[in-house]
Design a protein around this motif. Structure first.
Motif: not given
Lengths: 580, 879
Positions: A496-498, A500-501
């Motif tokens: 998910t983007l989170g 990865m962030h």
């Protein structure tokens, strides 16, 4: 309140400790692990400090703070002289878990500081941190001739971060002008910085002279004799803060001259072996230090100086690089480490010195064989020589070398300052068959290979906070500029983007610290002081560690001195091929 | 996968496809393909590049009736940058011509599906540009003003309204936004295919997997191209090769320099949201966060312009094929952070892919269009600065018009290839510059911005002297020019802090320089001017120049003439001063950025006569401008020659000695309307003359001044500058310069007919000076250029330049007033009465200020010694 009770219960010597205790509470509040401290003179009576803690932890924090600060103030004033002259050697201990959330801690800390007399800023900005870290950094690039650097050394970076005030570490670097080769060394002083200072000024001359061929020695002696200009022996590479004492230079020169005169007389006609030269130089210098203190000097300043040099101590770790021949001479617990790049690009560390301390079994064996069996038990106590000294070999430290009579005679005839000092008058317990200490180094010879990329010389301030494997990786990655972080690819995974962030933020923190430094030694210090549990530099932590008041810094870290020598793989490769 | 974007767009050319391409990525399918159609042996036009730009050029050429066109693509149509681009059509642009191109593209794409039957994925979603700061909001308001007067719906909205328009957006850090409801999304590949389809129906031949290896050039003209599949003879070649355009430009018989450089560009694709985003959700542009976000198949597509771009292909094309470019998540991290800050709910959204698609950038952020200055018939359209879809349609149209008609229908000088020379072609320069340009895509565009990279390339010999005296520099055409001098002891804000839409920090500094120009004397180094010498053995030079220039050049030796270099429509191609050095030789001074354009224009039109020579002597002379009432005193003391108006009247040129140096060309012009002299000094004397002037000038209060002072002076005197106020669509009649046109000089000249017609019928726009009335210099936003002008509440035109007049203590704006018919919008003749009988307002970022219009400069500002008809009305700098 509680602390007062405790100190009452634990009898007078614990007042010393309760001073330390207060620091420990700071540490809790700061969420920084405190270095366990032991006063060598009182070590027998000292219980493990951790035991006191559960008691305190249960107390109301504000009350502790106020009490503690009161104590801290009082004891520090009363016993500061002991702190300054006592010999501390600290071993890292298990760090304490932070009990409080950082924010609260910080507030409490500020609150606590209100009681202290020296208001100070506690959050340093990154530029402030950098200016502290970089204050002592020094870089030297071996000059190129005709667009080529024919030396096996590309250059070196060095730096030191004080914890003691003044710092007790010293460093030296010089190029031998009459022979080939480069000398680099770190010196860790104890019981003051006098001995380390003297060794850092003098040792390389002794080594250089030991290496000189007979003809050159004669030439030099003739020049001195006839008052002609002397051939320069060393070219120093010094940071402006690395000073040489002007007052003692004449005295030091005379001792050195006596040494080379003896070498001329002894002319063996054999070519000088580097290993032997290093051992001779170390031993000779220590001998000269000892002699100068016994003889004294009519100049009262110099007289006091030579005594301070002799009564304080210093370890030394010196590297001599000449082409592919690398010699490391080590006395004490500083350490030399070679950074090797494996074929897959990863970094590994090769030790080029043995620590001379209680952790080294061979060293303990050696000490024991040198003294009667009756002393076996008292020789090494609490991991210390005679229960007092952590390094098992050192320059100076005549308290562990001279006979009791000699010590008494010198101290009594010495200046008042010496007489007033409790430490110098104190004779180590179970002191029967001196000398217990030697300055003789262990010398390791290593033939440089193209994969040997750099050498790290550092005092134990570094090694007690970092593992050599980490040192090799951090310096290696810094010098090559390559971070062996695999590039991230999402591929077929569900990310998910989170997530990865989060991953990227962490990687970024790891990388960003590299670019702030232009000096490998500075970079290493940044990691040594600022690393968090993930192995990445944490600015908040770094800021706190560096903003500790002078009198507290020593509790959290030791002086750190580092030299990173970078090798020229092309030249080394070429040399190797020639030899093949 | 992402390639699905393309899957429903199978391009089926009429001709059977060629097979066996070595570089074909899908060889299995290629094996089944029939052999390609043979290339034609000749064509009128060969277009190289099958992206949206090339397709658009071919489409518009065909629409204009040029059917004999061949489009060559080295891979597949729309397979390069076009395939990967984000497909956002956005009209929110700063530069007027770019705005027009984007608007046209939008309208074109909208009806393309209907016209061609090819699905383009056109979806009118609108776009919202967010402002996190007040300055950003001002910048958006300025764009909104421009859009509104062009008839493009657009409004400034509050953060709350943003939240209503977009379900996911976090608005807590916003101060406002601009909503453009007509902006659209397209599938860029499909748009290209649709354009190609339409072009092909109109007769354009399209050949894929054909790469151009060499452009054949003879006698400065394109004659054909060599491809890997054979040779095609052609009259016109169009380089639309995108990021390969630079290399292609150098692969001809003569190099054509096309200054652009590629940078990696990243964007993210995600899986659909749990509740898929509606396809009509507007596109979000968050310039402060450096990102854009559009919906993509129920998920999002988000990319941006990072601060630390990664340039690539500096050394030319290499093994790194576009397909092999890697995703670099660490590099994308700041943009991802910005995305999650803007839309926190996306945390749980699953990543599909990070796309790395290189884009080409140019040294000044504007695309490159037009004909090569050295090779006729060699046209270029490339360097879209990551806005290929937005500009593609409009740019293709203008280039096609240019080729077919000889000129485009709008002023495209800001995009003209000839604004660059070979000096912008260094790869190092381009690499460094694009690294600055790409972040600028998202940076705040404030007035008087200077590029920081690629500087100190061309400098005057006095550079170090001036720099040591506190000079602050700007750059024009690679030449360093002084903005102003910071007095010792005074410090200005640092670069970032000095960015403002309000009163700048140098206000008082320039004010004192202006005062010195008015009361004493100032020296300005103006060495960047383009200088040509044209001479002949006989009368050829005079005859040719008389034909090419509108003013009468048959003046006595030693006279200086201000004249326009006009095109057939009477518009200014160049505005220059020409000194007659002798019967047969002329010294011509033009604006700095005319170096390439003017040279090409004259080269193409001067007769090919070995007795007529033209030389670029720009580098040979240092130019010092002595401005002010005491200039005459300084000069006469230095030369021991009488320089009184009787001996040295205005608009004269004499060679004289200054100090020890002889042969200095002194002209009694200053390009500002103030008294003074221009000194053209052979460069080896420059330092000597400068020192002499400064020493001698001391007692007259001499000081250094810069271009900002010059600009304030010339604007308050109503001097138009070419490139800023004047362009190829402006005639002397429209800017009150009839006196510089000698319709009766006894011979034909270029543009004469058009001017005669204008003289009879009147003009459709009029250059006017506006003095802002209720504008507070300290508190209000400053005008810049491009502000809409309103007459009696109706839009009549835009400003072209502005400056604060320290004499009037008012802002002065220059601009053109049109007369649009109230009902039909048709352009009517603008009369003096029409100008004079109106109430005017200037719109600065949405706020209107009353302005007084004037058609003639304030006479009281002029020195009385000069006769009115001798007053020079010219100048060259462009800010």
């Amino acid at each position: 309140m509680e602390l007062h009770c405790l100190s009452g219960l634990l009898s007078l010597p614990y007042c010393y400790l309760s001073g330390c205790k207060s620091y420990r509470i700071y540490a809790e509040l700061l969420a920084i692990p405190v270095r366990s401290s032991r006063l060598p003179l009182l070590s027998d009576a000292m219980p493990a400090p951790t035991h006191l803690f559960p008691l305190i932890r249960n107390c109301e924090i504000s009350r502790i703070c106020s009490t503690v600060c009161y104590c801290h103030h009082k004891h520090l004033c009363c016993f500061s002289s002991h702190f300054a002259h006592g010999h501390f050697r600290y071993a890292p201990q298990k760090r304490f878990a932070a009990l409080y959330r950082p924010k609260e801690n910080f507030n409490h800390f500020i609150h606590a500081r209100d009681y202290a007399s020296t208001p100070q800023r506690f959050y340093l900005t990154p530029p402030q941190v950098n200016s502290i870290l970089k204050a002592n950094e020094y870089s030297f690039k071996v000059p190129e001739f005709d667009g080529k650097n024919v030396s096996s050394v590309l250059g070196f970076d060095s730096n030191q971060l004080p914890a003691n005030a003044p710092i007790e570490d010293r460093r030296s670097a010089a190029t031998c002008l009459q022979t080939r080769g480069m000398l680099l060394g770190v010196f860790d002083g104890h019981a003051g910085c006098a001995c380390a200072q003297a060794v850092s000024e003098r040792l390389f001359y002794y080594i250089a002279v030991s290496l000189l061929p007979h003809e050159t020695l004669l030439e030099i002696e003739n020049a001195v004799e006839s008052g002609r200009a002397l051939l320069p022996i060393l070219q120093w590479h010094k940071h402006p803060n690395d000073y040489f004492s002007k007052e003692a230079s004449k005295l030091y020169f005379n001792s050195l001259r006596t040494y080379w005169q003896e070498l001329i007389d002894l002319n063996s006609g054999e070519t000088t072996d580097v290993k032997e030269a290093l051992i001779n130089a170390f031993k000779r210098l220590d001998n000269d230090i000892s002699l100068e203190a016994q003889v004294g000097d009519p100049n009262s300043f110099l007289n006091y100086l030579v005594l301070r040099v002799a009564f304080s101590g210093a370890t030394a770790c010196v590297a001599h690089v000449d082409g592919v021949d690398l010699h490391v001479a080590n006395t004490g617990d500083s350490r030399a480490m070679l950074g090797v790049q494996e074929e897959d690009g990863s970094w590994s560390a090769v030790n080029l010195s043995y620590d001379h301390n209680a952790q080294n079994e061979r060293e303990v064996e050696r000490v024991k064989t040198e003294h009667p069996k009756s002393e076996e038990k008292s020789l090494v106590k609490q991991d210390r020589l005679l229960g007092l000294l952590m390094p098992f070999r050192a320059f100076g430290d005549v308290k562990f070398k001279w006979s009791i009579e000699l010590q008494k005679r010198v101290v009594e005839s010495g200046p008042d300052q010496l007489n007033d000092n409790e430490y110098t008058k104190f004779i180590p317990p179970n002191y029967h068959t001196p000398p217990y200490l030697t300055a003789e180094p262990e010398v390791i010879h290593h033939k440089l290979r193209p994969q040997d990329k750099f050498l790290v010389l550092a005092t134990d301030g570094l090694w007690e906070t970092m593992h050599r494997q980490d040192v090799a990786r951090i310096v290696g990655e810094y010098l090559t500029g390559v971070h062996h972080q695999q590039p991230i690819a999402v591929g077929g995974y569900k990310v998910t983007l989170g997530q990865m962030h989060g991953l990227l933020t962490e990687r970024r923190a790891r990388i960003s610290s590299v670019f702030e430094d232009q000096n490998a030694a500075t970079h290493l210090i940044r990691h040594a002081v600022g690393n968090n549990e993930f192995g990445t530099v944490d600015h908040e932590r770094l800021s706190k560690m560096l903003s500790l008041p002078e009198e507290l810094a020593r509790m959290y870290r030791d002086d750190i001195t580092i030299i990173v020598v970078q090798f020229n793989s092309h030249v080394i490769g070429a040399c190797q091929n020639e030899e093949l | 996968m992402f390639l699905r974007l393309l899957s429903d767009v199978r391009w089926r050319p009429a001709a059977p496809r060629w097979s066996g391409a070595a570089r074909c990525p899908r060889s299995t399918s290629a094996a089944a393909e029939p052999p390609p159609a043979p290339l034609p042996g000749q064509a009128r036009v060969v277009v190289c590049g099958g992206g949206v730009v090339g397709a658009s050029v071919a489409y518009h050429l065909a629409r204009l009736g040029w059917r004999d066109v061949v489009l060559l693509e080295q891979g597949r149509l729309a397979a390069g940058t076009t395939r990967f681009c984000a497909g956002i059509v956005s009209t929110a642009r700063h530069v007027s011509i770019e705005l027009k191109m984007a608007d046209y593209s939008n309208k074109l794409y909208q009806q393309l599906e209907q016209e061609t039957g090819v699905q383009t994925g056109y979806m009118k979603t609108g776009s919202i540009s967010l402002a996190q700061t007040q300055d950003r909001l001002i910048s958006l308001k300025r764009i909104a003003s421009s859009l509104n007067v062009m008839g493009i719906p657009c409004e400034i909205i509050t953060p709350k309204q943003v939240a209503q328009l977009h379900p996911l957006i976090n608005i807590h850090d916003l101060v406002g936004a601009m909503y453009v409801p007509e902006d659209a999304l397209v599938s860029s590949a499909n748009v290209s295919l649709a354009l190609a389809t339409a072009a092909s129906r109109n007769g354009v031949q399209i050949h894929e997997r054909t790469s151009v290896s060499h452009v054949l050039i003879q006698k400065g003209r394109v004659t054909g191209v060599e491809t890997d599949r054979g040779k095609i003879q052609c009259q016109y070649f169009v380089n639309c090769a995108g990021q390969w355009a630079y290399e292609l430009g150098h692969s001809g018989d003569e190099p054509v320099s096309i200054p652009l450089h590629a940078c990696e560009h990243f964007y993210l694709l995600t899986h659909p949201l749990k509740e898929p985003l509606a396809s009509s959700v507007p596109t979000i542009v968050d310039p402060d966060g450096r990102i854009y976000i559009r919906n993509w198949q129920g998920g999002i597509l988000s990319g941006g312009f990072e601060k630390n771009p990664k340039p690539l292909f500096t050394e030319g094309r290499n093994q790194l094929e576009i397909q092999n470019l890697q995703e670099d998540w660490d590099h994308f991290e700041p943009l991802l952070s910005a995305l999650l800050r803007r839309m926190p709910d996306l945390e749980a959204l699953q990543i599909m892919q990070l796309v790395n698609c290189p884009e080409s950038f140019t040294p000044d952020m504007r695309c490159i269009m037009g004909e090569s200055p050295t090779v006729r018939g060699y046209f270029v359209l490339a360097g879209m600065n990551s806005a290929g879809i937005s500009y593609g349609g409009g740019a293709g149209k203008y280039l096609a018009e240019w080729m077919v008609n000889g000129y485009p229908s709008e002023n495209v000088w800001p995009l003209d290839l000839k604004r660059f020379g070979t000096l912008q072609s260094s790869r190092t320069f381009l690499r460094h510059r694009v690294m600055e340009v790409m972040p600028l895509m998202c940076d705040l565009k404030v007035p008087r911005w200077d590029f920081q990279t690629g500087r100190q390339l061309r400098t005057s010999p006095l550079y170090d002297r001036l720099d040591a005296q506190g000079a602050r520099w700007m750059e024009k055409h690679g030449f360093e020019r002084v903005k102003y001098f910071v007095p010792p002891g005074k410090d200005l804000l640092d670069l970032d802090q000095s960015k403002t839409f309000y009163k700048p920090d140098w206000f008082d500094i320039v004010g004192s320089e202006v005062k010195c120009c008015k009361e004493a004397v100032c020296v300005i180094d103006m060495s960047s001017f383009t200088k040509f010498e044209i001479s002949s053995t006989g009368d050829q030079a005079l005859e040719s120049l008389q034909y090419l220039f509108s003013n009468d050049l048959d003046v006595p030796v030693g006279h200086v003439v201000h004249t326009g270099m006009l095109n057939e429509k009477g518009g200014y191609e160049n505005d220059c001063s020409i000194a007659r050095l002798s019967k047969r030789s002329f010294f011509m001074i033009s604006p700095t950025d005319q170096q390439v354009h003017c040279w090409a224009w004259l080269k193409n039109r001067l007769p090919n006569d070995s007795n007529l020579t033209m030389e670029d002597v720009t580098w040979k002379y240092t130019a010092l401008n002595l401005i002010g009432p005491r200039a005459v005193d300084v000069l006469s003391e230095l030369s021991y020659a009488p320089i009184t108006p009787e001996h040295f009247p205005s608009l004269f040129c004499k060679e004289m000695s200054v100090g020890y140096a002889n042969g200095i060309r002194v002209m009694s012009i200053t390009h500002t309307g103030e008294p003074g002299f221009m000194l053209y000094i052979p460069i080896e004397y420059a330092l000597h003359v400068y020192n002499e002037v400064m020493n001698m000038g001391q007692k007259y209060g001499i000081r250094n001044a810069g271009y900002y002072a010059l600009r304030s002076l010339r604007i308050e005197k109503f001097f138009a500058f070419w490139g800023q106020d004047l362009d190829a669509f402006t005639t002397p009649m429209e800017c009150g310069r009839e006196f510089q046109v000698k319709l009766d000089k006894g011979m034909q000249f270029v543009g004469q007919e058009a001017l005669l017609e204008q003289k009879q019928n009147g003009v459709y726009k009029r250059f006017t000076m506006f003095i802002l009335e209720d504008h507070d210099t300290d508190m209000d936003l400053w005008p810049w250029w491009g502000e809409p002008i309103f007459r009696n509440g109706r839009y009549v035109g835009k400003t072209t330049s502005s400056a604060y007049s320290y004499t009037l203590e008012r802002h002065v704006c220059l601009g053109f007033v049109h007369h649009f018919d109230e009902k039909t919008g048709e352009e009517l003749v603008v009369t003096t009465d029409f100008i004079n009988q109106g109430e005017y307002e200037i719109d600065i970022a949405g706020q209107r200020f009353q302005a007084k219009a004037k058609l003639y400069p304030f006479s009281s500002l002029f020195t009385h010694r000069r006769r009115k008809d001798e007053v020079e009305l010219s100048g060259y700098q462009r800010e």
